[in-house]
Motif scaffolding. Structure first.
Motif, PDB file in Angstrom:
ATOM      1  N   THR A 181      27.503 -83.666-118.710  1.00 43.42           N
ATOM      2  CA  THR A 181      26.457 -84.623-118.268  1.00 43.42           C
ATOM      3  C   THR A 181      25.683 -85.038-119.657  1.00 43.42           C
ATOM      4  O   THR A 181      25.224 -84.245-120.459  1.00 43.42           O
ATOM      5  N   TYR A 182      25.680 -86.395-119.876  1.00 41.41           N
ATOM      6  CA  TYR A 182      25.125 -87.050-120.987  1.00 41.41           C
ATOM      7  C   TYR A 182      23.954 -87.993-120.645  1.00 41.41           C
ATOM      8  O   TYR A 182      24.146 -88.912-119.779  1.00 41.41           O
ATOM      9  N   THR A 183      22.661 -87.544-121.224  1.00 41.42           N
ATOM     10  CA  THR A 183      21.624 -88.724-120.853  1.00 41.42           C
ATOM     11  C   THR A 183      21.750 -90.104-121.730  1.00 41.42           C
ATOM     12  O   THR A 183      21.401 -89.548-123.202  1.00 41.42           O
ATOM     13  N   VAL A 184      21.945 -91.026-121.255  1.00 37.90           N
ATOM     14  CA  VAL A 184      22.308 -91.967-122.258  1.00 37.90           C
ATOM     15  C   VAL A 184      20.909 -92.631-123.128  1.00 37.90           C
ATOM     16  O   VAL A 184      19.932 -92.676-122.464  1.00 37.90           O
ATOM     17  N   GLY A 185      20.767 -92.524-124.387  1.00 39.60           N
ATOM     18  CA  GLY A 185      19.859 -92.885-125.145  1.00 39.60           C
ATOM     19  C   GLY A 185      18.800 -91.462-125.304  1.00 39.60           C
ATOM     20  O   GLY A 185      17.774 -91.686-126.080  1.00 39.60           O
ATOM     21  N   ASP A 186      19.384 -90.421-124.769  1.00 35.00           N
ATOM     22  CA  ASP A 186      18.514 -89.177-125.021  1.00 35.00           C
ATOM     23  C   ASP A 186      16.912 -89.633-124.459  1.00 35.00           C
ATOM     24  O   ASP A 186      17.075 -89.952-123.540  1.00 35.00           O
ATOM     25  N   ALA A 187      15.913 -89.255-125.403  1.00 35.11           N
ATOM     26  CA  ALA A 187      14.594 -89.372-125.098  1.00 35.11           C
ATOM     27  C   ALA A 187      14.319 -90.768-124.947  1.00 35.11           C
ATOM     28  O   ALA A 187      13.163 -91.198-124.266  1.00 35.11           O
ATOM     29  N   LEU A 188      14.870 -91.751-125.491  1.00 33.53           N
ATOM     30  CA  LEU A 188      14.678 -93.151-125.409  1.00 33.53           C
ATOM     31  C   LEU A 188      14.945 -93.575-124.061  1.00 33.53           C
ATOM     32  O   LEU A 188      14.232 -94.347-123.378  1.00 33.53           O
ATOM     33  N   GLY A 189      15.934 -93.163-123.489  1.00 36.56           N
ATOM     34  CA  GLY A 189      16.458 -93.712-122.046  1.00 36.56           C
ATOM     35  C   GLY A 189      17.130 -94.753-122.201  1.00 36.56           C
ATOM     36  O   GLY A 189      17.760 -95.162-123.275  1.00 36.56           O
ATOM     37  N   TRP A 190      17.106 -95.576-121.090  1.00 38.92           N
ATOM     38  CA  TRP A 190      17.909 -96.841-120.912  1.00 38.92           C
ATOM     39  C   TRP A 190      17.049 -98.218-120.983  1.00 38.92           C
ATOM     40  O   TRP A 190      16.061 -98.308-119.864  1.00 38.92           O
ATOM     41  N   THR A 191      16.832 -98.637-122.055  1.00 41.24           N
ATOM     42  CA  THR A 191      15.586 -99.640-122.146  1.00 41.24           C
ATOM     43  C   THR A 191      15.874-100.667-123.382  1.00 41.24           C
ATOM     44  O   THR A 191      16.922-100.325-123.874  1.00 41.24           O
ATOM     45  N   VAL A 192      15.149-101.664-123.492  1.00 33.24           N
ATOM     46  CA  VAL A 192      15.416-102.468-124.556  1.00 33.24           C
ATOM     47  C   VAL A 192      15.264-101.592-125.803  1.00 33.24           C
ATOM     48  O   VAL A 192      14.175-101.367-126.277  1.00 33.24           O
ATOM     49  N   PRO A 193      15.976-101.583-126.749  1.00 32.88           N
ATOM     50  CA  PRO A 193      15.986-100.614-127.850  1.00 32.88           C
ATOM     51  C   PRO A 193      15.190-101.176-129.041  1.00 32.88           C
ATOM     52  O   PRO A 193      15.061-102.227-129.009  1.00 32.88           O
ATOM     53  N   PRO A 194      14.516-100.321-129.782  1.00 32.43           N
ATOM     54  CA  PRO A 194      13.889-101.143-131.084  1.00 32.43           C
ATOM     55  C   PRO A 194      14.582-101.481-131.846  1.00 32.43           C
ATOM     56  O   PRO A 194      14.207-102.215-132.765  1.00 32.43           O
ATOM     57  N   ILE A 195      15.876-101.047-132.074  1.00 27.27           N
ATOM     58  CA  ILE A 195      16.994-101.475-133.128  1.00 27.27           C
ATOM     59  C   ILE A 195      18.228-101.714-132.224  1.00 27.27           C
ATOM     60  O   ILE A 195      18.456-100.893-131.290  1.00 27.27           O
TER      61      ILE A 195
ATOM     62  N   ASP B 247      33.226 -86.622-116.833  1.00 27.95           N
ATOM     63  CA  ASP B 247      31.776 -86.584-117.323  1.00 27.95           C
ATOM     64  C   ASP B 247      30.938 -87.669-116.701  1.00 27.95           C
ATOM     65  O   ASP B 247      31.122 -88.393-116.087  1.00 27.95           O
ATOM     66  N   ILE B 248      29.575 -87.213-116.663  1.00 27.35           N
ATOM     67  CA  ILE B 248      28.720 -87.849-116.096  1.00 27.35           C
ATOM     68  C   ILE B 248      27.516 -88.656-117.049  1.00 27.35           C
ATOM     69  O   ILE B 248      26.956 -88.056-117.940  1.00 27.35           O
ATOM     70  N   LEU B 249      27.245 -89.871-117.165  1.00 27.67           N
ATOM     71  CA  LEU B 249      26.305 -90.734-117.867  1.00 27.67           C
ATOM     72  C   LEU B 249      25.102 -90.773-116.902  1.00 27.67           C
ATOM     73  O   LEU B 249      25.116 -91.182-115.712  1.00 27.67           O
ATOM     74  N   VAL B 250      23.843 -90.170-117.536  1.00 26.15           N
ATOM     75  CA  VAL B 250      22.699 -90.441-116.755  1.00 26.15           C
ATOM     76  C   VAL B 250      21.700 -91.689-117.450  1.00 26.15           C
ATOM     77  O   VAL B 250      21.629 -91.597-118.693  1.00 26.15           O
ATOM     78  N   PHE B 251      21.587 -92.676-116.648  1.00 28.22           N
ATOM     79  CA  PHE B 251      20.716 -93.708-117.253  1.00 28.22           C
ATOM     80  C   PHE B 251      19.044 -93.458-116.515  1.00 28.22           C
ATOM     81  O   PHE B 251      19.160 -93.646-115.240  1.00 28.22           O
ATOM     82  N   ASN B 252      18.295 -93.401-117.521  1.00 28.24           N
ATOM     83  CA  ASN B 252      16.999 -93.046-117.109  1.00 28.24           C
ATOM     84  C   ASN B 252      16.292 -94.464-117.417  1.00 28.24           C
ATOM     85  O   ASN B 252      16.298 -94.987-118.637  1.00 28.24           O
ATOM     86  N   PHE B 253      15.718 -95.440-116.352  1.00 30.24           N
ATOM     87  CA  PHE B 253      14.908 -96.343-116.635  1.00 30.24           C
ATOM     88  C   PHE B 253      13.925 -96.766-115.669  1.00 30.24           C
ATOM     89  O   PHE B 253      13.652 -95.896-114.728  1.00 30.24           O
ATOM     90  N   VAL B 254      13.007 -97.903-116.085  1.00 24.27           N
ATOM     91  CA  VAL B 254      12.174 -98.174-115.041  1.00 24.27           C
ATOM     92  C   VAL B 254      12.645 -99.138-114.068  1.00 24.27           C
ATOM     93  O   VAL B 254      13.092-100.053-114.265  1.00 24.27           O
TER      94      VAL B 254
ATOM     95  N   LYS C 180      18.774 -98.317-109.217  1.00 24.50           N
ATOM     96  CA  LYS C 180      17.827 -97.103-108.884  1.00 24.50           C
ATOM     97  C   LYS C 180      17.885 -96.109-110.119  1.00 24.50           C
ATOM     98  O   LYS C 180      19.041 -95.510-110.305  1.00 24.50           O
ATOM     99  N   SER C 181      16.900 -95.561-110.519  1.00 26.66           N
ATOM    100  CA  SER C 181      16.840 -94.893-112.037  1.00 26.66           C
ATOM    101  C   SER C 181      16.523 -93.181-111.119  1.00 26.66           C
ATOM    102  O   SER C 181      15.750 -93.310-110.000  1.00 26.66           O
ATOM    103  N   PRO C 182      17.234 -92.247-111.634  1.00 22.48           N
ATOM    104  CA  PRO C 182      18.041 -92.246-112.501  1.00 22.48           C
ATOM    105  C   PRO C 182      19.775 -92.377-111.792  1.00 22.48           C
ATOM    106  O   PRO C 182      19.768 -91.834-111.092  1.00 22.48           O
TER     107      PRO C 182
END
Length: 200
Positions: free
Chosen positions: A28-42, A59-66, A94-96
């Protein structure tokens, strides 16, 4: 006094161990780790995040977002390149969002909200059929070859966004490998305990 083993129980245990082993190979991979799934700074954050990972079927991708501010839209390569989410393969709102990688090949994800994709909220990965790596060439094939010249490392960019502070906590390490090993160890332990239980 000798105790006989029940062949049906042994077969059942072996099947359970095989199922556990197959399940334990998924990570299981959390996309972006601590950043999550958001508009990135870079804009390269998600491609850099994926660059050192090996994804395999299961494998599983987990997308955490608002919720209601982002989504996870799987699209074709062309739609990903042009940030066009109008004809998606799938959409998770829906997150996650937990997406199981069910097939080998290239997979492309983006956020279809506003200009989020154009601002870097997109991810492309290649999924392998299995996690086994290719065998290394034998020494006899490589004996006469000379090593390539060392590459020159590119110095780090000074274009660090101003909204990142020096005290930013680094993302947690990826636990995919340790998760696979611990699940396998737990499966082996369960089989040993079951065999001990059957011997009494």
């Amino acid at each position: 006094m000798a105790v006989g083993f029940n062949p049906t129980a042994i077969l059942l245990l072996l099947l359970m161990a095989a199922a556990s082993w197959q399940c334990s190979s998924a990570a299981t991979y959390t996309v972006g780790d601590a950043l999550g799934w958001t508009v990135p700074p870079i804009s390269t954050v998600y491609s850099e995040w994926a660059s050192d990972k090996t994804f395999v079927v299961g494998d599983i991708l987990v997308f955490n977002f608002v919720n209601e501010r982002h989504d996870v839209t799987e699209v074709t390569k062309g739609s990903h390149s042009s940030c066009n989410g109008s004809n998606p393969i799938s959409v998770e709102t829906k997150s996650p969002a937990r997406i199981t990688l069910a097939s080998a090949g290239d997979h492309h994800f983006m956020c279809s909200f506003l200009s989020h994709c154009n601002d870097g909220q997109k991810l492309s990965i290649t999924v392998r059929a299995t996690s086994s790596s290719a065998p290394s060439p034998s020494p006899s094939l490589t004996a006469g070859l000379t090593a390539p010249p060392p590459s020159i490392a590119t110095p780090p960019s000074d274009n660090i966004p101003s909204n990142l502070s020096p005290t930013t906590v680094p993302p947690p390490p990826n636990t995919a490998t340790s998760l696979r090993a611990s699940t396998f160890s737990a499966s082996i332990l369960a089989v040993v305990v079951a065999l001990l239980f059957l011997s009494f």
